[in-house]
Enzyme design. Structure first.
Site, PDB file in Angstrom:
ATOM      1  N   LYS A  71      -2.547 -14.726  -1.443  1.00  0.00           N
ATOM      2  CA  LYS A  71      -3.617 -15.176  -2.328  1.00  0.00           C
ATOM      3  C   LYS A  71      -4.186 -14.364  -3.397  1.00  0.00           C
ATOM      4  CE  LYS A  71      -6.488 -15.583   1.117  1.00  0.00           C
ATOM      5  NZ  LYS A  71      -7.700 -14.885   1.171  1.00  0.00           N
ATOM      6  N   ARG A 122       2.854  -4.312   4.114  1.00  0.00           N
ATOM      7  CA  ARG A 122       1.765  -4.080   3.197  1.00  0.00           C
ATOM      8  C   ARG A 122       1.156  -2.767   3.368  1.00  0.00           C
ATOM      9  NH1 ARG A 122      -2.993  -8.271   1.740  1.00  0.00           N
ATOM     10  NH2 ARG A 122      -4.053  -7.916   3.965  1.00  0.00           N
ATOM     11  N   ARG A 169      -3.742  -1.264   6.019  1.00  0.00           N
ATOM     12  CA  ARG A 169      -5.206  -1.738   6.341  1.00  0.00           C
ATOM     13  C   ARG A 169      -5.318  -1.876   7.778  1.00  0.00           C
ATOM     14  NH1 ARG A 169      -6.860  -7.214   2.739  1.00  0.00           N
ATOM     15  NH2 ARG A 169      -7.421  -7.736   4.704  1.00  0.00           N
ATOM     16  N   ARG A 182      -6.437 -13.152  12.808  1.00  0.00           N
ATOM     17  CA  ARG A 182      -6.543 -13.924  11.239  1.00  0.00           C
ATOM     18  C   ARG A 182      -5.694 -15.017  11.358  1.00  0.00           C
ATOM     19  NH1 ARG A 182      -4.774  -8.804   8.314  1.00  0.00           N
ATOM     20  NH2 ARG A 182      -5.277  -9.988   6.321  1.00  0.00           N
ATOM     21  N   ARG A 187     -14.307 -19.908   5.193  1.00  0.00           N
ATOM     22  CA  ARG A 187     -13.329 -19.781   6.208  1.00  0.00           C
ATOM     23  C   ARG A 187     -13.928 -20.642   7.204  1.00  0.00           C
ATOM     24  NH1 ARG A 187     -11.577 -14.911   4.412  1.00  0.00           N
ATOM     25  NH2 ARG A 187      -9.911 -13.862   4.957  1.00  0.00           N
TER      26      ARG A 187
HETATM   27  P1  ADP Z   1      -7.263 -11.890   4.593  1.00  0.00           P
HETATM   28  O1  ADP Z   1      -7.322 -13.402   3.905  1.00  0.00           O
HETATM   29  O2  ADP Z   1      -6.046 -11.069   4.324  1.00  0.00           O
HETATM   30  O3  ADP Z   1      -7.541 -12.030   6.276  1.00  0.00           O
HETATM   31  P2  ADP Z   1      -9.560 -10.615   3.211  1.00  0.00           P
HETATM   32  O4  ADP Z   1      -9.551  -9.445   2.474  1.00  0.00           O
HETATM   33  O5  ADP Z   1      -9.711 -12.283   2.455  1.00  0.00           O
HETATM   34  O6  ADP Z   1      -8.258 -10.807   4.227  1.00  0.00           O
HETATM   35  O7  ADP Z   1     -10.661 -10.684   4.645  1.00  0.00           O
HETATM   36  C1  ADP Z   1     -10.640  -9.529   5.359  1.00  0.00           C
HETATM   37  C2  ADP Z   1     -11.770  -9.656   6.429  1.00  0.00           C
HETATM   38  O8  ADP Z   1     -12.991  -9.653   5.919  1.00  0.00           O
HETATM   39  C3  ADP Z   1     -11.343 -10.856   7.326  1.00  0.00           C
HETATM   40  O9  ADP Z   1     -10.539 -10.693   8.321  1.00  0.00           O
HETATM   41  C4  ADP Z   1     -12.828 -11.025   7.820  1.00  0.00           C
HETATM   42  O10 ADP Z   1     -12.939  -9.961   9.053  1.00  0.00           O
HETATM   43  C5  ADP Z   1     -13.590 -10.879   6.867  1.00  0.00           C
HETATM   44  N1  ADP Z   1     -13.876 -11.996   6.023  1.00  0.00           N
HETATM   45  C6  ADP Z   1     -13.661 -12.248   4.737  1.00  0.00           C
HETATM   46  N2  ADP Z   1     -13.998 -13.459   4.152  1.00  0.00           N
HETATM   47  C7  ADP Z   1     -14.660 -13.862   5.299  1.00  0.00           C
HETATM   48  C8  ADP Z   1     -15.368 -15.123   5.608  1.00  0.00           C
HETATM   49  N3  ADP Z   1     -15.515 -16.075   4.704  1.00  0.00           N
HETATM   50  N4  ADP Z   1     -16.185 -15.329   6.788  1.00  0.00           N
HETATM   51  C9  ADP Z   1     -16.033 -14.367   7.709  1.00  0.00           C
HETATM   52  N5  ADP Z   1     -15.280 -13.358   7.576  1.00  0.00           N
HETATM   53  C10 ADP Z   1     -14.667 -13.040   6.553  1.00  0.00           C
END
Ligand code: ADP
Length: 257
Positions: A64, A175, A201, A212, A140
Site C-alpha cells: 500500500k 521489512r 517494526r 493484522r 479498517r
Molecule cells: P499495516 O497496514 O501494515 O498494518 P499501518 O501502518 O497502516 O500498517 O497500521 C499500523 C497499526 O496502526 C495497525 O496495526 C493498527 O494498530 C493501527 N491502525 C492504523 N490504522 C488504523 C485504523 N484505521 N483503525 C484502527 N487501528 C489502526
C-alpha cells in the site's frame, strides 16, 4: 436503479458520463450542507471541479505504502495514513500514546473512536478540500466507514489491493524501516544502504502480522459493502509499476465528472 433493465447503450452512457457518481456526489453534498437556496447550491457544485477522494485498502505489507506515495505524487492529494498518524502520536509520549502503544505493537486495531476523530480532523482542513485526499489504512472497520458516511464523506474511488498471503509473510520477515526517515527497505529485494541503522517494526513479528491479516480479512467485506459503487479490486501480486498503472486507470475512470 436496476441497470439490468436498461439497454447496453444506456448502461454504457451512464458509465462513460459517470452519472451515478455525479448524482451521488450532489446528493451527499446537499445533505451535508442543507442549503436554503438548493438550486443555487447545486449550480455552484456543478461548476466546481471535484477533487480526488481516494481510499486505498490492502492487507498489511500488501504494498500500500509504495502505491500511495505514487498516487500522492501523481494527483497532488493530501496523504492521510492512519498508521503514520498513530506512530507519530507514539513518539510524543502523550496519554493517548500510552493508551495505544501496546495495542499497536500487538498488531490489534486502535479504537474506532480515536482513529475516526483523527481522520475527521484532517479531512476538514482547507488543504484537503482544495487538493482532495488519499486515505491510507482507513477505514479498517465498518464503524469507521459508516462514521465517514454520516458526515457526508464519500470517496470517489476505493482501490482494494489483492495480495497473495505468501508474499505478505515474506515481506513481513524482510521489512526494515529507517527510524529517522521512515523509509522502508527489504533485506532481499531492496536492501538498506551499507551502514544505515534500520529496525524491524514491532508489529512485523509473525504473531502481530497474523493478527493484522486476520483483522483485515474479517472486516474487508463489511467495509466494501459501504462502497459498492466506487470500489475496484486490483491484483497486487505484480510489479509495482504494473499495479501503479492499473490504479491510475481506475482512478482516472472514477475521479472527475
Ligand atoms: P499495516 O497496514 O501494515 O498494518 P499501518 O501502518 O497502516 O500498517 O497500521 C499500523 C497499526 O496502526 C495497525 O496495526 C493498527 O494498530 C493501527 N491502525 C492504523 N490504522 C488504523 C485504523 N484505521 N483503525 C484502527 N487501528 C489502526
Amino acid at each position: 436503479m436496476a441497470t439490468d433493465q436498461l439497454s447496453a447503450e444506456t448502461v454504457k452512457y451512464l458509465a462513460d458520463k459517470q452519472i451515478p457518481q455525479l448524482f451521488e456526489f450532489l446528493y451527499h453534498e446537499t445533505l451535508l450542507t442543507r442549503p436554503t437556496d438548493l438550486i443555487g447550491h447545486l449550480l455552484t457544485l456543478l461548476k466546481t471541479k471535484p477533487v480526488p477522494k481516494i481510499v486505498v485498502m490492502g492487507p498489511p505489507l500488501g504494498g500500500k505504502t509504495a502505491q500511495c506515495e505514487r498516487i500522492v505524487a501523481k494527483y497532488g492529494v493530501v496523504h492521510i495514513s492512519t498508521g503514520d498518524l498513530l506512530r507519530k502520536e507514539l513518539t510524543t509520549g502523550s496519554a493517548l500514546a500510552k493508551q495505544i502503544q501496546s495495542t499497536m505493537n500487538a498488531g490489534s486495531l486502535v479504537s474506532d473512536q480515536i482513529v475516526v476523530q483523527l481522520v475527521k480532523d484532517r479531512l476538514q482542513s482547507q488543504e484537503c478540500k482544495e487538493k482532495g485526499w488519499l486515505l491510507d489504512g482507513f477505514p479498517r472497520t465498518r464503524v469507521q466507514a459508516l462514521s465517514l458516511q454520516q458526515v457526508g464523506v464519500i470517496p470517489s474511488c476505493v482501490i482494494v489491493l489483492d495480495v497473495p498471503s505468501d508474499l505478505i509473510v515474506d515481506r513481513a520477515e524482510g521489512r526494515r524501516v529507517d527510524p529517522k526517515t521512515g523509509r522502508v527497505y527489504h533485506v532481499k529485494s531492496n536492501p538498506p544502504p551499507a551502514g544505515l541503522e534500520v529496525e524491524q517494526r514491532p508489529d512485523d513479528s509473525a504473531s502481530a502480522v497474523s493478527v493484522r491479516l486476520s483483522n483485515y480479512t474479517t472486516n474487508l467485506a463489511d467495509i466494501e459493502e459501504c462502497y459498492s459503487s466506487v470500489s475496484v479490486h486490483v491484483n497486487g501480486g505484480r510489479t509495482e509499476e504494473e499495479i501503479a498503472n492499473e490504479i491510475t486507470e481506475q482512478i482516472d475512470a472514477r475521479v472527475g465528472r
